[in-house]
Design a protein around this motif. Structure first.
Motif, PDB file in Angstrom:
ATOM      1  N   VAL A  17       0.862  -1.191   0.000  1.00  0.00           N
ATOM      2  CA  VAL A  17       0.000   0.000   0.000  1.00  0.00           C
ATOM      3  C   VAL A  17       0.894   1.235   0.000  1.00  0.00           C
ATOM      4  CG1 VAL A  17      -1.819   1.207   1.259  1.00  0.00           C
ATOM      5  CG2 VAL A  17      -1.725  -1.289   1.313  1.00  0.00           C
ATOM      6  N   ILE A  18       1.996   1.113   0.714  1.00  0.00           N
ATOM      7  CA  ILE A  18       3.017   2.168   0.739  1.00  0.00           C
ATOM      8  C   ILE A  18       4.311   1.518   0.271  1.00  0.00           C
ATOM      9  CG2 ILE A  18       4.333   3.744   2.220  1.00  0.00           C
ATOM     10  CD1 ILE A  18       1.382   4.527   1.877  1.00  0.00           C
ATOM     11  N   ASP A  19       4.940   2.161  -0.733  1.00  0.00           N
ATOM     12  CA  ASP A  19       6.071   1.500  -1.387  1.00  0.00           C
ATOM     13  C   ASP A  19       7.323   2.386  -1.338  1.00  0.00           C
ATOM     14  OD1 ASP A  19       7.563  -0.208  -2.858  1.00  0.00           O
ATOM     15  OD2 ASP A  19       6.458   0.026  -4.731  1.00  0.00           O
ATOM     16  N   ASN A  20       8.192   2.092  -0.394  1.00  0.00           N
ATOM     17  CA  ASN A  20       9.489   2.761  -0.281  1.00  0.00           C
ATOM     18  C   ASN A  20       9.371   4.295  -0.307  1.00  0.00           C
ATOM     19  OD1 ASN A  20      12.215   2.463   0.095  1.00  0.00           O
ATOM     20  ND2 ASN A  20      12.672   2.630  -2.095  1.00  0.00           N
ATOM     21  N   LEU A  21       8.620   4.796   0.616  1.00  0.00           N
ATOM     22  CA  LEU A  21       8.291   6.230   0.647  1.00  0.00           C
ATOM     23  C   LEU A  21       9.300   6.996   1.498  1.00  0.00           C
ATOM     24  CD1 LEU A  21       5.574   7.425  -0.518  1.00  0.00           C
ATOM     25  CD2 LEU A  21       4.853   7.620   1.837  1.00  0.00           C
ATOM     26  N   SER A  22       9.802   8.105   0.981  1.00  0.00           N
ATOM     27  CA  SER A  22      10.712   8.943   1.775  1.00  0.00           C
ATOM     28  C   SER A  22      10.343  10.410   1.583  1.00  0.00           C
ATOM     29  CB  SER A  22      12.157   8.749   1.332  1.00  0.00           C
ATOM     30  OG  SER A  22      12.566   7.436   1.567  1.00  0.00           O
ATOM     31  N   PHE A  23      10.169  11.107   2.660  1.00  0.00           N
ATOM     32  CA  PHE A  23       9.982  12.564   2.601  1.00  0.00           C
ATOM     33  C   PHE A  23      10.188  13.153   3.990  1.00  0.00           C
ATOM     34  CE2 PHE A  23       5.691  10.884   3.335  1.00  0.00           C
ATOM     35  CZ  PHE A  23       5.228  11.670   4.377  1.00  0.00           C
ATOM     36  N   THR A  24      10.349  14.455   4.023  1.00  0.00           N
ATOM     37  CA  THR A  24      10.545  15.142   5.297  1.00  0.00           C
ATOM     38  C   THR A  24       9.609  16.339   5.341  1.00  0.00           C
ATOM     39  OG1 THR A  24      12.864  14.537   5.214  1.00  0.00           O
ATOM     40  CG2 THR A  24      12.283  16.265   6.766  1.00  0.00           C
ATOM     41  N   ILE A  25       9.015  16.568   6.501  1.00  0.00           N
ATOM     42  CA  ILE A  25       8.153  17.743   6.660  1.00  0.00           C
ATOM     43  C   ILE A  25       8.730  18.586   7.796  1.00  0.00           C
ATOM     44  CG2 ILE A  25       5.845  18.533   7.331  1.00  0.00           C
ATOM     45  CD1 ILE A  25       4.738  15.973   6.005  1.00  0.00           C
ATOM     46  N   GLY A  26       9.043  19.823   7.480  1.00  0.00           N
ATOM     47  CA  GLY A  26       9.670  20.698   8.474  1.00  0.00           C
ATOM     48  C   GLY A  26       8.655  21.303   9.430  1.00  0.00           C
ATOM     49  N   ASP A  27       9.138  21.842  10.539  1.00  0.00           N
ATOM     50  CA  ASP A  27       8.257  22.475  11.525  1.00  0.00           C
ATOM     51  C   ASP A  27       7.488  23.638  10.899  1.00  0.00           C
ATOM     52  OD1 ASP A  27       9.122  20.737  13.425  1.00  0.00           O
ATOM     53  OD2 ASP A  27      10.667  22.074  14.226  1.00  0.00           O
ATOM     54  N   GLY A  28       6.215  23.691  11.174  1.00  0.00           N
ATOM     55  CA  GLY A  28       5.378  24.804  10.723  1.00  0.00           C
ATOM     56  C   GLY A  28       4.900  24.683   9.287  1.00  0.00           C
ATOM     57  N   GLU A  29       5.331  23.650   8.581  1.00  0.00           N
ATOM     58  CA  GLU A  29       4.885  23.497   7.183  1.00  0.00           C
ATOM     59  C   GLU A  29       3.414  23.085   7.122  1.00  0.00           C
ATOM     60  OE1 GLU A  29       7.189  21.981   3.582  1.00  0.00           O
ATOM     61  OE2 GLU A  29       8.197  20.984   5.253  1.00  0.00           O
ATOM     62  N   SER A  30       2.757  23.467   6.029  1.00  0.00           N
ATOM     63  CA  SER A  30       1.390  22.981   5.784  1.00  0.00           C
ATOM     64  C   SER A  30       1.433  22.126   4.534  1.00  0.00           C
ATOM     65  CB  SER A  30       0.441  24.153   5.534  1.00  0.00           C
ATOM     66  OG  SER A  30       0.425  24.980   6.656  1.00  0.00           O
ATOM     67  N   VAL A  31       1.204  20.842   4.731  1.00  0.00           N
ATOM     68  CA  VAL A  31       1.377  19.915   3.613  1.00  0.00           C
ATOM     69  C   VAL A  31       0.059  19.219   3.293  1.00  0.00           C
ATOM     70  CG1 VAL A  31       2.636  17.873   2.815  1.00  0.00           C
ATOM     71  CG2 VAL A  31       3.770  19.536   4.294  1.00  0.00           C
ATOM     72  N   GLY A  32      -0.290  19.221   2.024  1.00  0.00           N
ATOM     73  CA  GLY A  32      -1.485  18.499   1.590  1.00  0.00           C
ATOM     74  C   GLY A  32      -1.076  17.163   0.980  1.00  0.00           C
ATOM     75  N   LEU A  33      -1.658  16.091   1.486  1.00  0.00           N
ATOM     76  CA  LEU A  33      -1.401  14.769   0.881  1.00  0.00           C
ATOM     77  C   LEU A  33      -2.578  14.482  -0.030  1.00  0.00           C
ATOM     78  CD1 LEU A  33      -0.297  12.387   3.790  1.00  0.00           C
ATOM     79  CD2 LEU A  33       1.111  13.231   1.927  1.00  0.00           C
ATOM     80  N   ILE A  34      -2.313  14.419  -1.329  1.00  0.00           N
ATOM     81  CA  ILE A  34      -3.426  14.178  -2.242  1.00  0.00           C
ATOM     82  C   ILE A  34      -3.181  12.911  -3.059  1.00  0.00           C
ATOM     83  CG2 ILE A  34      -4.064  16.627  -2.344  1.00  0.00           C
ATOM     84  CD1 ILE A  34      -2.792  16.670  -5.177  1.00  0.00           C
ATOM     85  N   GLY A  35      -4.252  12.396  -3.606  1.00  0.00           N
ATOM     86  CA  GLY A  35      -4.148  11.181  -4.410  1.00  0.00           C
ATOM     87  C   GLY A  35      -5.520  10.561  -4.559  1.00  0.00           C
ATOM     88  N   ALA A  36      -5.634   9.662  -5.517  1.00  0.00           N
ATOM     89  CA  ALA A  36      -6.940   9.016  -5.756  1.00  0.00           C
ATOM     90  C   ALA A  36      -7.291   8.102  -4.583  1.00  0.00           C
ATOM     91  CB  ALA A  36      -6.848   8.203  -7.045  1.00  0.00           C
TER      92      ALA A  36
END
Lengths: 239, 264
Positions: A17-36
């Motif tokens: 369902v999740i395939d080798n995912l890498s990312f970083t979210i910094g303090d105070g960021e506003s991140v939208g996770l989108i997808g079907a």
């Protein structure tokens, strides 16, 4: 800071369902996770909250998400569920808001102060002593956000925060999200809302990151969105 | 179904009202209720006259709490007939005449049936009173304070919560069924299996999410968040007086004593 490093997850023997995912979210960021639907957005949230565990490394402020650290991790993350009925389980809004602070051993007096502050900030004082089964869907969603803010989390995670809301309540929720100073991670199909609330967007498809960049850039990329079973935000189509 | 949900919500509303009974410590109320139930159950099956004065305690407590007794009977209307059904066959098996009311002989079976019915009703009344005057989380906190196992307490709490969740799911599914089966009364027997299976799966999904929501907000099988009323002197006096009253009624047949005042 939230870090995902080579994270994979699959339900039993099924496809990942999740395939080798890498990312970083910094303090105070506003991140939208989108997808079907089925892209893996909600699973990412569950992995981060330690509700399911996969392979790879997930860390919040350097603390790795594992069984031993769940208490510390969950105190840092406030999660607003898609279905507010499942979030609001105490008889009244007040008791629901007191639930987390008291569990985290905040004194009753301080917890009450927190509750009052949050209700005032969100202009929801009138809901304080209302029974959860007697408030409307929009009020319940706002109350659910309030219960999470009463935890004073470092990051707020939201799963479809504007689903099933009328335009007025949707706007109220959007304005509330915009006013939050914490790190925000929002999963939604409401791309207009994502555009209004997030600076960065991560587009997920089949458990992988397809695009990661500014909301302005990704949400205007018609070809990219359509290739991933999405559409331009309505506000851009009608311009 | 909507009515059932509203009634569940009403129980929470009752529990947070203000009255001398609501203001008592949860452990004191819980212990008194348990002692009351144990003593009621300990009466002999033919000791109807001895059992009748036990009615006084719940009636007095209902008065003090401001909760009408009829609310209890109304809310328990589904369970009460089942309780009343206990001992229904006793009159057929135990036909020995034990007393005469005028010219009518009353058999042991009738007396034991009435005793069992009264026992059931009294136990339900006492349990309802506890739940209607004490938030459920406070009852669980009281159980934990008495070293009741954490897992069992959590199970009790979640069962209480899931009744609502299951009722909601049932309401949605029943509506969906009737919208596609107009004119049909109830749910057809051929759909019972899949209906129940779906209900279980949906309720489990929601229950899991609800439990996750509790965990994510720091729930760790302790009840720090529950409304806590400290155990005061008045609670000790209440418990002592209640238990004294129960013991007095249990070992001294008050009805008989009063009767002897009038009949030689």
């Amino acid at each position: 800071m939230i870090e995902f490093e080579n994270v994979s997850f699959a339900y039993e023997q099924g496809a990942p369902v999740i395939d080798n995912l890498s990312f970083t979210i910094g303090d105070g960021e506003s991140v939208g996770l989108i997808g079907a639907n089925g892209a893996g957005k909600s699973t990412i949230m569950k992995l981060l909250l330690g509700l399911v565990s996969g392979e790879g490394r997930i860390a919040v402020d350097g603390i790795e998400v594992n069984r031993d650290n769940l208490g510390k991790i969950r105190q840092k993350l406030g999660f607003v569920l898609q279905n507010s009925d499942n979030q609001m389980f105490m008889p009244t809004v007040f008791e629901d808001m007191m639930f987390a602070p008291l569990n985290y051993m905040v004194s009753r007096e301080d917890a009450e102060k927190r509750v009052d502050e949050v209700l005032e900030r969100l202009d929801l004082q009138y809901l304080k002593h209302k029974y959860n089964h007697k408030i409307s869907g929009g009020e319940k969603r706002m109350a659910a956000i309030a219960t999470v803010l009463a935890m004073e989390p470092e990051a707020v995670l939201m799963d479809e925060p504007t689903s099933a809301l009328d335009p007025y309540n949707r706007r109220v929720v959007i304005n509330t999200i915009r006013g939050l100073k914490q790190t925000k991670i929002i999963t939604s199909h409401d791309l207009d809302m994502i555009m209004d609330t997030c600076d960065r967007v991560i587009l997920i498809s089949k458990g992988r990151i397809v695009a990661d960049g500014s909301a302005e850039k990704i949400l205007r990329d018609k070809a990219l969105l359509e290739a991933n079973r999405m559409e331009l935000p309505l506000s851009l189509i009608h311009r | 179904m909507e009515k059932a949900l509203s009634e569940l919500g009403h129980m929470d509303e009752l529990a947070v009202q203000e009255s001398p009974v609501h203001g008592m410590n949860a452990t004191a109320k819980l212990l008194s209720t348990v002692v009351y139930i144990l003593i009621v159950m300990s009466f002999d099956k033919y000791d109807l006259s001895g059992l009748i004065p036990m009615v006084l305690w719940p009636v007095l407590m209902y008065q003090m709490s401001g909760i009408p007794v009829r609310t209890c009977f109304y809310k328990l209307r589904i369970v009460l007939p089942l309780v009343m059904a206990v001992g229904l066959f006793n009159p057929f098996f135990d036909r020995e005449i034990m007393l005469h009311l005028g010219n009518i002989g009353v058999s042991g079976g009738v007396i034991s049936m009435l005793t069992l019915m009264l026992k059931g009703v009294l136990c339900l009344m006492a349990s309802f009173l506890l739940v209607a005057t004490t938030p459920f989380d406070s009852i669980c906190a009281a159980l934990r304070s008495m070293h009741f196992p954490a897992t069992l307490t959590t199970l009790l709490l979640l069962t209480y919560r899931y009744v609502g969740v299951m009722t909601e799911e049932l309401a949605v599914m029943t509506d969906a069924y009737h919208l596609r089966a107009p004119g049909q009364k109830g749910i057809h027997v051929s759909a019972w299996g899949s209906f129940l299976g779906q209900l279980l799966l949906r309720s489990m999904d929601r229950a899991q999410e609800l439990y996750a929501s509790m965990l994510l907000r720091g729930y760790h099988q302790h009840f720090h968040y529950a409304k806590h009323i400290p155990f005061r002197g008045s609670d000790a006096i209440y418990m002592a007086l209640s238990c004294l009253f129960f013991i007095l009624i249990r070992f001294c047949n008050v009805s008989e004593l009063i009767g002897r005042l009038f009949v030689r």
